[in-house]
Motif scaffolding. Sequence first.
Motif, short mmCIF file in Angstrom:
data_model
loop_
_atom_site.label_atom_id
_atom_site.label_comp_id
_atom_site.label_asym_id
_atom_site.label_seq_id
_atom_site.Cartn_x
_atom_site.Cartn_y
_atom_site.Cartn_z
N VAL A 1 -3.74 -13.28 -5.66
CA VAL A 1 -3.33 -11.92 -5.33
C VAL A 1 -2.69 -11.26 -6.54
N ASP A 2 -3.23 -10.12 -6.97
CA ASP A 2 -2.65 -9.31 -8.04
C ASP A 2 -2.15 -8.01 -7.44
N THR A 3 -0.88 -7.69 -7.71
CA THR A 3 -0.27 -6.50 -7.14
C THR A 3 0.26 -5.59 -8.23
N ASP A 4 -0.16 -4.34 -8.20
CA ASP A 4 0.37 -3.31 -9.09
C ASP A 4 1.32 -2.46 -8.23
N LEU A 5 2.63 -2.66 -8.44
CA LEU A 5 3.64 -2.09 -7.53
C LEU A 5 4.53 -1.08 -8.23
N THR A 6 4.77 0.03 -7.55
CA THR A 6 5.72 1.05 -8.02
C THR A 6 6.67 1.37 -6.87
N VAL A 7 7.97 1.20 -7.12
CA VAL A 7 8.98 1.45 -6.08
C VAL A 7 10.06 2.35 -6.63
N THR A 8 10.47 3.33 -5.85
CA THR A 8 11.63 4.16 -6.18
C THR A 8 12.62 4.06 -5.02
N GLY A 9 13.86 4.45 -5.28
CA GLY A 9 14.87 4.35 -4.24
C GLY A 9 15.70 3.08 -4.40
#
Length: 204
Positions: free
Chosen positions: A108-116
């Motif tokens: 599993v490859d995950t490209d993650l962007t999180v704000t907050g």
Amino acid sequence: MELHHEFTVPVPVEDAWRALLDIERVAPCLPGAVVEDYDGRTVTGSVKVKVGPVTVTYRGTAVFDEQDETAHRMVLAATGRETRGQGTARATVTGSLAERDGGTAVSVDTDLTVTGRPAQFGRGVLSEVGDRLVGQFAACLAERLAEQAPGEPVVDEEEAPPLDLLRMAGVPVAKRAAAVVVGALALTWLATRLRRRRRASGHR
């Protein structure tokens, strides 16, 4: 940020492929996740994340951009927004399955962007959380595959507890978070003392 995880499940690749596409069946293996609707391509639901004493709920959708049954490869694009805040989460998850020693290896490859609020932990902590989360998911999935045949109805369960970032990341992260809080309090106390001294000097 980009994350990579691998795990194995003790079932043939075809069974694992069908199971991973059975969203209602595997959702309970993901802490904090609730599936509200799934039409075979688009998932609508929410994820609860606990950050210390605060619980953040993201609501959104996830769409299968690719489901290649021959190559056993899937691509899932997910977006969500806080229900009571401005934070957002976006992820593109690419999963591939391959037969290994009679079981199935899942990459599993995950490209993650999180704000907050969750973004305050940074890549290192979120990677730790991801490692533990994937390990927990793999164990849960393997157990469900052993207990329940594909296509059987899923038994309704109680509302899923939120994903606790501090607990999932472990004690060292909790200590680091506590150190940050203590440091902030110390700086606040020092700034207050300096202001009082300046005021006192001004009245002399």
